[in-house]
Design a protein around this motif. Structure first.
Motif, mmCIF file in Angstrom:
data_model
loop_
_atom_site.group_PDB
_atom_site.id
_atom_site.type_symbol
_atom_site.label_atom_id
_atom_site.label_comp_id
_atom_site.label_asym_id
_atom_site.label_seq_id
_atom_site.Cartn_x
_atom_site.Cartn_y
_atom_site.Cartn_z
ATOM 1 N N ALA A 36 53.352 50.679 31.453
ATOM 2 C CA ALA A 36 53.362 49.219 31.270
ATOM 3 C C ALA A 36 52.091 48.716 31.955
ATOM 4 C CB ALA A 36 54.590 48.600 31.926
ATOM 5 N N ALA A 37 51.783 47.433 31.815
ATOM 6 C CA ALA A 37 50.562 46.923 32.458
ATOM 7 C C ALA A 37 50.642 47.206 33.957
ATOM 8 C CB ALA A 37 50.453 45.420 32.225
ATOM 9 N N GLU A 92 53.891 37.362 43.383
ATOM 10 C CA GLU A 92 53.391 38.720 43.648
ATOM 11 C C GLU A 92 54.479 39.583 44.307
ATOM 12 O OE1 GLU A 92 50.102 38.849 46.347
ATOM 13 O OE2 GLU A 92 49.748 40.982 46.006
ATOM 14 N N LEU A 93 55.408 38.909 45.001
ATOM 15 C CA LEU A 93 56.501 39.651 45.655
ATOM 16 C C LEU A 93 57.594 39.876 44.620
ATOM 17 C CD1 LEU A 93 57.803 40.817 48.219
ATOM 18 C CD2 LEU A 93 58.660 38.520 48.728
ATOM 19 N N MET A 94 57.827 41.137 44.253
ATOM 20 C CA MET A 94 58.838 41.427 43.224
ATOM 21 C C MET A 94 60.213 41.378 43.873
ATOM 22 S SD MET A 94 56.921 44.315 40.958
ATOM 23 C CE MET A 94 57.684 43.896 39.405
ATOM 24 N N ARG A 95 61.088 40.545 43.284
ATOM 25 C CA ARG A 95 62.417 40.335 43.887
ATOM 26 C C ARG A 95 63.492 40.800 42.900
ATOM 27 N NH1 ARG A 95 60.906 35.409 47.494
ATOM 28 N NH2 ARG A 95 58.678 35.265 47.050
ATOM 29 N N LYS A 138 54.690 51.359 46.647
ATOM 30 C CA LYS A 138 54.689 49.945 46.968
ATOM 31 C C LYS A 138 54.655 49.158 45.660
ATOM 32 C CE LYS A 138 54.258 49.954 51.546
ATOM 33 N NZ LYS A 138 54.832 51.304 51.733
ATOM 34 N N PHE A 139 55.185 47.928 45.738
ATOM 35 C CA PHE A 139 55.264 47.095 44.530
ATOM 36 C C PHE A 139 54.619 45.742 44.808
ATOM 37 C CE2 PHE A 139 58.104 49.954 42.336
ATOM 38 C CZ PHE A 139 58.690 50.645 43.386
ATOM 39 N N ARG A 140 53.600 45.412 44.008
ATOM 40 C CA ARG A 140 52.968 44.093 44.122
ATOM 41 C C ARG A 140 52.678 43.622 42.710
ATOM 42 N NH1 ARG A 140 48.671 45.079 49.145
ATOM 43 N NH2 ARG A 140 50.267 45.629 50.687
ATOM 44 N N ASP A 141 53.269 42.489 42.325
ATOM 45 C CA ASP A 141 53.139 42.042 40.944
ATOM 46 C C ASP A 141 51.808 41.333 40.752
ATOM 47 O OD1 ASP A 141 55.434 40.401 38.613
ATOM 48 O OD2 ASP A 141 53.572 41.552 38.379
ATOM 49 N N GLU A 142 50.750 42.150 40.693
ATOM 50 C CA GLU A 142 49.390 41.615 40.524
ATOM 51 C C GLU A 142 49.312 40.756 39.271
ATOM 52 O OE1 GLU A 142 47.471 43.769 43.720
ATOM 53 O OE2 GLU A 142 46.789 42.127 42.453
ATOM 54 N N ARG A 143 48.632 39.629 39.367
ATOM 55 C CA ARG A 143 48.476 38.763 38.189
ATOM 56 C C ARG A 143 47.639 39.499 37.130
ATOM 57 N NH1 ARG A 143 45.059 34.070 38.575
ATOM 58 N NH2 ARG A 143 44.843 34.994 40.541
ATOM 59 N N ARG A 144 46.601 40.188 37.598
ATOM 60 C CA ARG A 144 45.733 40.866 36.629
ATOM 61 C C ARG A 144 45.537 42.314 37.031
ATOM 62 N NH1 ARG A 144 40.453 39.341 36.479
ATOM 63 N NH2 ARG A 144 40.176 40.672 34.660
ATOM 64 N N PRO A 145 46.542 43.183 36.743
ATOM 65 C CA PRO A 145 46.316 44.599 37.041
ATOM 66 C C PRO A 145 45.148 45.088 36.186
ATOM 67 C CG PRO A 145 48.501 44.238 36.073
ATOM 68 C CD PRO A 145 47.795 42.950 36.031
ATOM 69 N N ARG A 146 44.259 45.919 36.743
ATOM 70 C CA ARG A 146 43.157 46.394 35.892
ATOM 71 C C ARG A 146 42.544 47.634 36.512
ATOM 72 N NH1 ARG A 146 37.887 42.967 36.555
ATOM 73 N NH2 ARG A 146 37.598 42.985 38.792
ATOM 74 N N PHE A 147 41.622 48.259 35.741
ATOM 75 C CA PHE A 147 40.914 49.454 36.224
ATOM 76 C C PHE A 147 41.895 50.586 36.525
ATOM 77 C CE2 PHE A 147 37.142 46.873 38.197
ATOM 78 C CZ PHE A 147 36.848 46.387 36.936
ATOM 79 N N ILE A 149 44.579 52.823 37.945
ATOM 80 C CA ILE A 149 45.372 52.811 39.196
ATOM 81 C C ILE A 149 44.566 52.214 40.342
ATOM 82 C CG2 ILE A 149 46.872 54.730 38.574
ATOM 83 C CD1 ILE A 149 45.092 56.513 40.295
ATOM 84 N N LEU A 150 43.376 51.697 40.061
ATOM 85 C CA LEU A 150 42.621 51.040 41.138
ATOM 86 C C LEU A 150 43.323 49.756 41.534
ATOM 87 C CD1 LEU A 150 38.824 51.478 40.323
ATOM 88 C CD2 LEU A 150 40.048 52.303 42.336
ATOM 89 N N ARG A 151 43.908 49.049 40.528
ATOM 90 C CA ARG A 151 44.681 47.857 40.877
ATOM 91 C C ARG A 151 45.937 47.869 40.007
ATOM 92 N NH1 ARG A 151 44.424 43.359 43.658
ATOM 93 N NH2 ARG A 151 42.322 43.836 44.411
ATOM 94 N N SER A 152 46.980 48.588 40.511
ATOM 95 C CA SER A 152 48.208 48.728 39.712
ATOM 96 C C SER A 152 49.339 47.977 40.421
ATOM 97 C CB SER A 152 48.564 50.207 39.561
ATOM 98 O OG SER A 152 48.593 50.823 40.838
ATOM 99 N N ARG A 153 50.455 47.851 39.757
ATOM 100 C CA ARG A 153 51.560 47.034 40.298
ATOM 101 C C ARG A 153 52.565 47.897 41.051
ATOM 102 N NH1 ARG A 153 53.896 43.116 35.847
ATOM 103 N NH2 ARG A 153 53.842 44.935 34.469
ATOM 104 N N GLU A 154 52.547 49.188 40.779
ATOM 105 C CA GLU A 154 53.293 50.136 41.616
ATOM 106 C C GLU A 154 52.279 51.186 42.034
ATOM 107 O OE1 GLU A 154 56.619 52.053 39.728
ATOM 108 O OE2 GLU A 154 56.917 53.446 41.399
ATOM 109 N N PHE A 155 52.172 51.449 43.313
ATOM 110 C CA PHE A 155 51.144 52.391 43.771
ATOM 111 C C PHE A 155 51.627 53.113 45.024
ATOM 112 C CE2 PHE A 155 49.700 49.681 47.276
ATOM 113 C CZ PHE A 155 50.111 48.422 46.857
ATOM 114 N N LEU A 156 50.933 54.225 45.322
ATOM 115 C CA LEU A 156 51.334 55.025 46.488
ATOM 116 C C LEU A 156 50.500 54.588 47.689
ATOM 117 C CD1 LEU A 156 53.367 57.293 46.981
ATOM 118 C CD2 LEU A 156 51.484 58.909 46.764
#
Ligand SMILES: O=C(C[C@@H]1CCCCN1)Cn1cnc2cc(Cl)c(F)cc2c1=O
Ligand SMILES: [Mg+2]
Length: 566
Positions: A36-37, A92-95, A138-147, A149-156
């Motif tokens: 997903a995005a 940005e905080l996923m609830r 970690k989970f951060r609901d970035e407005r514009r995930p891009r690049f 896994i450089l800026r993803s919404r679930e990451f290690l």
């Protein structure tokens, strides 16, 4: 590992939506796939690299004296309400809700959880200092995930937290962690800089970001070309360079400047250098109006405004705000005749302006021959501008240059921000309760993998540093239909895999396909079993060099040991 069974599908073409090299190559080499995005799967080849980076981090954390634990990703809202951050963060905080309709956060970070854990179990100074860390999604609901896994919404992330009895202890914990980070990124083969950074919403004083130098990095690093000074441009301090001019102040005049709103337009229209202009911007700092002045050729730094005013939120006021508060629209506002209830702050450089230009607070008019302190007063002169290339370095040595960087690590001195709000204290020698002094330290583990690709690739694919490579050796028989080649390849596979991690390309593919895939994968050493197999001679090619060597299979293990410097 036999490649015929291995799931690492390579792509011939560059995926259209992948803009940067690491994203393109990680997709083409079959390391990741998007679900997903901003949400990715790590396929086996990618996971092997992720694990290598993780283990380098683990080794350095353990060497620094930290101990590993694992906290839950699901965090009760109550903890975030205690720290006061539940309402501080927006989308940005996923609830999530549980079946009883209770609220939880999907953890973007773990200050609240670790503090609640510690306050129950650390109650004596004898248990301090202590540093705990975890490696976890970690989970951060970035407005514009891009690049990718450089800026993803679930990451290690590896996130560590230090607990000390006082600031002296924190400084020591921070130093140890800082050293550990330098070892981690060096071992990962990265060209990085530790830069002075802004602590953002975290509060606290000292903080450093570890930046991997890269043209596609989102952060800008201001560094001195003659000293070790390096800072995120957001926070880089600018020394006031007060230059007394001997120009005589002239009488203030109002002049018509129809439709001339931007600095460039006004400077051109009035035949003035931008250095003579006073750029005025109306901000809201925690709701209070503030008029900020910087020299026309400088940019305002709103993070510095926040620090100067110790404000939580600073944002540019809208058009109609300027109109109602200052009686004119943006482009024609200025500090002369501003109502007293509006705070006026100016950058140091404004003070040196003689016979300058500013908006007349009237549409289509500007004032000329404006002299600070004569024609307007300011609450104070502060460091409010973005540092620029060519500025003198704040440490007085050399001049500032810019480089782009990818933030892979961020270390913070938190102080007692969480231990006070969440009542995590310890009893000192006199049995008196004291708040625990904390630090927090993050590394983007998955982001580090992408940063390594950004710094280690060529047109044909990835070039993994040996320490993080998914395999040590890529063993490729040119033509398995040739008995001698098949025999030597099988023999070498059986033998080498006892001391190296070998990917054996046993597919019935044409040589060209095999070599293209091999270059994409970027495994440090390729062994080709070809025409001279019958003589026991194979070809050895390091991925990071052009040269190919012909080696007898009896010397192979030693050759590999040298090439892989193991
Ligand atoms: O995470 C940190 C500080 C350190 C970084 C190192 C490891 C421990 N934490 C800062 N930060 C960043 N983005 C966030 C996003 C959301 Cl949605 C949130 F709710 C909280 C945070 C947040 O606190
Ligand atoms: Mg950061």
């Amino acid at each position: 590992m036999k490649q015929s069974t291995f799931l690492s599908p390579t792509l011939r073409d560059v995926p259209s939506d992948a803009e940067v090299k690491s994203h393109q190559l990680m997709l083409r080499a079959g390391l990741i796939r998007q679900s997903a995005a901003g949400v990715y799967s790590f396929l086996p080849l990618g996971l092997k690299v992720l694990k290598k980076v993780e283990n380098i981090i683990r080794e350095e954390m353990d060497l620094s004296g930290a101990q590993e634990l694992l906290m839950p990703a699901i965090q009760p809202a109550e903890l975030w309400q205690e720290s006061g951050r539940w309402d501080l963060y927006g989308p940005e905080l996923m609830r999530v809700h549980d079946r009883h309709n209770r609220e939880f956060a999907l953890g973007p970070t773990h200050e609240e959880v670790i503090t609640s854990l510690i306050r129950d179990d650390i109650n004596s100074y004898k248990r301090l200092p202590m540093t705990l860390y975890q490696i976890q999604s970690k989970f951060r609901d970035e407005r514009r995930p891009r690049f990718g896994i450089l800026r993803s919404r679930e990451f290690l992330m590896k996130d560590a937290y230090s607990f000390d009895r006082d600031y002296e202890g924190l400084n020591e914990s921070y130093r140890k962690m800082y050293e550990a980070y330098s070892s981690v990124f060096t071992r990962c083969g990265l060209d990085f800089r530790a830069v002075v950074a802004d602590s953002g919403a975290m509060g606290g004083k000292d903080t450093h970001e570890f930046m991997v130098l890269s043209e596609i990095g989102e952060d800008t690093i201001a560094y001195s070309n003659e000293s070790s000074f390096a800072a995120n441009v957001e926070i880089a301090p600018v020394q006031p360079d007060y230059e007394k001019s001997n120009e005589a102040p002239l009488a203030l005049e109002k002049t018509e400047t129809p439709g001339q709103k931007t600095i460039e337009d006004v400077a051109a229209f009035l035949h003035k250098d931008a250095k003579k202009l006073i750029k005025s911007m109306l901000f809201h700092a925690d709701g209070e109006p503030v008029l900020v002045l910087v020299r026309g050729d400088h940019e305002v730094n709103d993070i510095k405004i926040k620090h100067v005013l110790d404000a939580r939120m600073v944002e540019l006021a809208g058009e109609n705000e300027s109109a109602s508060l200052l009686g004119s629209v943006t482009g024609f506002i200025g500090p002369v005749g501003v109502p007293d209830h509006i705070t006026v702050l100016a950058d140091h450089a404004v003070r040196s302006i003689v016979n300058g230009v500013c908006g007349a607070n009237e549409k289509d008019y500007h004032l000329v021959n404006v002299n600070p302190d004569r024609d307007f007063s300011v609450k104070s002169y502060e460091d409010l501008r973005l540092i620029q290339e060519g500025d003198p370095s704040p440490d007085g040595k050399g001049t500032i240059e810019f480089k782009q960087g990818i933030e892979v690590g961020h270390v913070f001195k938190l102080g007692t921000r969480y231990s006070e709000s969440m009542k995590a204290s310890y009893l000192d020698e006199n049995g008196k309760a004291q708040p625990i002094v904390m630090g927090s330290y993050g590394i983007g583990v998955s982001r580090t993998v992408a940063a390594i690709v950004e710094q280690h690739h060529d047109d044909n694919g990835i070039i993994w540093p040996a320490a993080v490579a998914p395999f040590d050796v890529h063993l490729i028989p040119v033509n398995l239909k040739q008995d001698d080649q098949k025999e030597v390849a099988e023999e070498l596979y059986a033998e080498l895999r006892r001391s190296f991690d070998v990917l054996y390309d046993d597919r019935a593919e044409r040589p060209g396909v095999k070599f293209k895939d091999s270059d994409l994968y970027g495994i440090p050493v390729r062994i080709t079993v070809g025409k001279r197999a019958g003589e026991g001679i194979v070809e050895v090619k390091p991925r990071n060099r052009e040269e190919k060597m012909e080696v007898h299979k009896d010397e192979l293990a030693d050759t590999l040991k040298q090439l892989l410097n193991v």
